[in-house]
Design an enzyme around this catalytic site. Structure first.
Site, PDB file in Angstrom:
ATOM      1  N   SER A 151       0.823  -1.222   0.000  1.00  0.00           N
ATOM      2  CA  SER A 151       0.000   0.000   0.000  1.00  0.00           C
ATOM      3  C   SER A 151       0.854   1.268   0.000  1.00  0.00           C
ATOM      4  CB  SER A 151      -0.944   0.001   1.196  1.00  0.00           C
ATOM      5  OG  SER A 151      -0.200  -0.054   2.388  1.00  0.00           O
ATOM      6  N   SER A 181      15.134  -6.837   6.050  1.00  0.00           N
ATOM      7  CA  SER A 181      15.684  -6.493   7.360  1.00  0.00           C
ATOM      8  C   SER A 181      15.889  -4.985   7.339  1.00  0.00           C
ATOM      9  CB  SER A 181      16.983  -7.269   7.579  1.00  0.00           C
ATOM     10  OG  SER A 181      17.645  -6.844   8.734  1.00  0.00           O
ATOM     11  N   TYR A 190      12.659  -2.415  17.389  1.00  0.00           N
ATOM     12  CA  TYR A 190      12.714  -2.560  15.929  1.00  0.00           C
ATOM     13  C   TYR A 190      13.986  -3.329  15.529  1.00  0.00           C
ATOM     14  CZ  TYR A 190      12.958  -1.230  11.006  1.00  0.00           C
ATOM     15  OH  TYR A 190      13.056  -1.253   9.633  1.00  0.00           O
ATOM     16  N   LYS A 234      14.448  -7.036  13.572  1.00  0.00           N
ATOM     17  CA  LYS A 234      15.208  -7.219  12.322  1.00  0.00           C
ATOM     18  C   LYS A 234      16.403  -8.169  12.535  1.00  0.00           C
ATOM     19  CE  LYS A 234      12.617  -4.595   9.674  1.00  0.00           C
ATOM     20  NZ  LYS A 234      11.800  -5.170   8.604  1.00  0.00           N
TER      21      LYS A 234
HETATM   22  N1  NAP Z   1      11.865   3.347   5.169  1.00  0.00           N
HETATM   23  C1  NAP Z   1      13.021   3.010   5.688  1.00  0.00           C
HETATM   24  O1  NAP Z   1      13.886   3.865   5.905  1.00  0.00           O
HETATM   25  C2  NAP Z   1      13.340   1.564   5.982  1.00  0.00           C
HETATM   26  C3  NAP Z   1      14.660   1.239   6.298  1.00  0.00           C
HETATM   27  C4  NAP Z   1      14.979  -0.087   6.551  1.00  0.00           C
HETATM   28  C5  NAP Z   1      14.013  -1.075   6.480  1.00  0.00           C
HETATM   29  N2  NAP Z   1      12.729  -0.744   6.177  1.00  0.00           N
HETATM   30  C6  NAP Z   1      11.754  -1.837   6.103  1.00  0.00           C
HETATM   31  O2  NAP Z   1      11.118  -1.821   4.836  1.00  0.00           O
HETATM   32  C7  NAP Z   1       9.844  -2.461   4.945  1.00  0.00           C
HETATM   33  C8  NAP Z   1       8.788  -1.598   4.266  1.00  0.00           C
HETATM   34  O3  NAP Z   1       8.662  -0.381   4.957  1.00  0.00           O
HETATM   35  P1  NAP Z   1       8.407   1.020   4.254  1.00  0.00           P
HETATM   36  O4  NAP Z   1       9.560   1.877   4.592  1.00  0.00           O
HETATM   37  O5  NAP Z   1       8.016   0.852   2.847  1.00  0.00           O
HETATM   38  O6  NAP Z   1       7.183   1.551   5.168  1.00  0.00           O
HETATM   39  P2  NAP Z   1       5.667   1.898   4.808  1.00  0.00           P
HETATM   40  O7  NAP Z   1       5.607   2.867   3.690  1.00  0.00           O
HETATM   41  O8  NAP Z   1       5.051   2.279   6.114  1.00  0.00           O
HETATM   42  O9  NAP Z   1       5.049   0.505   4.314  1.00  0.00           O
HETATM   43  C9  NAP Z   1       4.848  -0.562   5.209  1.00  0.00           C
HETATM   44  C10 NAP Z   1       3.906  -1.565   4.614  1.00  0.00           C
HETATM   45  O10 NAP Z   1       3.737  -2.633   5.573  1.00  0.00           O
HETATM   46  C11 NAP Z   1       2.361  -2.891   5.742  1.00  0.00           C
HETATM   47  N3  NAP Z   1       2.053  -3.335   7.098  1.00  0.00           N
HETATM   48  C12 NAP Z   1       2.449  -2.783   8.274  1.00  0.00           C
HETATM   49  N4  NAP Z   1       1.951  -3.467   9.303  1.00  0.00           N
HETATM   50  C13 NAP Z   1       1.214  -4.472   8.778  1.00  0.00           C
HETATM   51  C14 NAP Z   1       0.429  -5.531   9.330  1.00  0.00           C
HETATM   52  N5  NAP Z   1       0.287  -5.681  10.653  1.00  0.00           N
HETATM   53  N6  NAP Z   1      -0.205  -6.389   8.479  1.00  0.00           N
HETATM   54  C15 NAP Z   1      -0.102  -6.226   7.153  1.00  0.00           C
HETATM   55  N7  NAP Z   1       0.630  -5.251   6.561  1.00  0.00           N
HETATM   56  C16 NAP Z   1       1.269  -4.385   7.371  1.00  0.00           C
HETATM   57  C17 NAP Z   1       1.664  -1.577   5.452  1.00  0.00           C
HETATM   58  O11 NAP Z   1       0.345  -1.916   5.049  1.00  0.00           O
HETATM   59  P3  NAP Z   1      -0.950  -1.010   5.346  1.00  0.00           P
HETATM   60  O12 NAP Z   1      -0.427   0.409   5.345  1.00  0.00           O
HETATM   61  O13 NAP Z   1      -1.882  -1.307   4.221  1.00  0.00           O
HETATM   62  O14 NAP Z   1      -1.445  -1.392   6.656  1.00  0.00           O
HETATM   63  C18 NAP Z   1       2.511  -0.991   4.335  1.00  0.00           C
HETATM   64  O15 NAP Z   1       2.067  -1.442   3.084  1.00  0.00           O
HETATM   65  C19 NAP Z   1       9.586  -2.670   6.437  1.00  0.00           C
HETATM   66  O16 NAP Z   1       9.866  -4.011   6.754  1.00  0.00           O
HETATM   67  C20 NAP Z   1      10.609  -1.745   7.100  1.00  0.00           C
HETATM   68  O17 NAP Z   1      10.991  -2.218   8.369  1.00  0.00           O
HETATM   69  C21 NAP Z   1      12.357   0.554   5.934  1.00  0.00           C
END
Ligand code: NAP
Length: 264
Positions: free
Chosen positions: A9, A125, A139, A143
């Site tokens: 999403s 991760s 967090y 990870k």
């Molecule tokens: N952004 C960064 O800087 C960063 C850095 C390192 C790692 N990551 C990792 O990258 C991954 C994606 O994150 P993002 O940065 O793209 O964040 P994001 O834009 O907030 O997207 C997170 C996604 O996970 C889904 N989600 C969260 N909780 C959920 C649940 N309980 N059940 C089902 N779906 C769930 C959300 O779905 P809904 O919104 O539809 O609920 C959303 O589609 C995560 O694992 C995060 O830890 C991010």
């Protein structure tokens, strides 16, 4: 290829769905909230903390395609705050979404890939899965759990043609920052006066971070590789240097650098 991505999403999930679908892959993705739809992508409602919901999501892909070539475990969120003030419910919730969510999906996906004779599993991760980040301890723990699980899984499944890849992104501008649940009240700030400044600096790094389309381009290349690497750190040069420094430097020296960077 038939690709299933969790959490499309927003953020990385959305960018990967867009990129991989535009390249002709058959992309299925899970979401909870209503979101803008990308033409050609199949949306499946799923909550990663609910086993029946996860099972139904995987079954929907199998009913339509009969196989899953690539599974990308991307869905996740962060709970921040001084560990002393993070509740046990917070700790449990953080693991339930980020780690158990992945475990629930893999329980469904692994038998499929083993029987079909292979597949790629790509798990998200973080750089926070390679080093414990201050005020992001829950967090980081979730990870680190993904790192350990995937390291074992890779060895167990190598004879079945299954490749397990772990992605360690640095700071990216996604919905993650707004979705983070941060412990926040006067008593916490009084007890940990450095918390507010440290969190502000983390959030600034994220909101001014790289664009998710950059990461999606890297994932597109990774899934085409016959023998991908075990890990990909996708981050700014400084953050890549930090990962290298952790390997290279004595623990106390690296901790002193992290303390300075995160203002703790
Ligand atoms: N952004 C960064 O800087 C960063 C850095 C390192 C790692 N990551 C990792 O990258 C991954 C994606 O994150 P993002 O940065 O793209 O964040 P994001 O834009 O907030 O997207 C997170 C996604 O996970 C889904 N989600 C969260 N909780 C959920 C649940 N309980 N059940 C089902 N779906 C769930 C959300 O779905 P809904 O919104 O539809 O609920 C959303 O589609 C995560 O694992 C995060 O830890 C991010």
């Amino acid at each position: 290829m038939v690709i299933l991505i969790t959490g499309i999403s927003s953020g990385f999930g959305k960018a990967m769905a867009e990129r991989l679908s535009s390249e002709g892959h058959r992309v299925y993705g899970t979401h909870r909230k209503d979101c803008e739809r990308i033409a050609g992508v199949h949306y499946i409602k799923a909550e990663v903390t609910d086993e029946a919901s996860v099972q139904a999501a995987v079954q929907e892909v199998l009913d339509a395609e009969g196989r899953i070539d690539v599974f990308i475990n991307n869905a996740g969120m962060g709970i921040g705050g001084p560990l002393e003030f993070c509740s046990l419910e917070d700790a449990s919730r953080q693991m339930d979404v980020n780690w158990m969510g992945m475990v629930r999906f893999l329980h469904q996906v692994l038998p499929v890939m083993r029987k079909q004779g292979g597949g790629k599993i790509i798990c998200f991760s973080s750089i926070g899965g390679l080093m414990g980040l201050p005020f992001q301890g829950l967090y980081s723990a979730s990870k680190f759990a993904i790192e350990g699980y995937c390291e074992a899984l890779r060895l167990e499944t190598k004879d079945f043609g299954i490749k397990v890849v772990v992605i360690e992104p640095g700071d990216f501008a996604t919905g993650f920052t707004a979705m983070r649940k941060s412990v926040d009240d006067a008593a916490v700030h009084a007890a940990y006066p450095k918390y507010a400044g440290s969190l502000a600096s983390i959030e600034k790094d994220e909101t001014t971070g790289l664009k998710p389309a950059y990461l999606a381009g890297k994932i597109s290349k990774i899934i085409k590789k016959k023998n991908p690497a075990h890990h990909y750190v996708i981050a700014s040069p400084l953050q890549k240097l930090a990962v290298f420094a952790k390997w290279l430097l004595p623990g106390k020296c690296f901790a002193a650098i992290l303390s300075l960077y995160y203002k703790v």
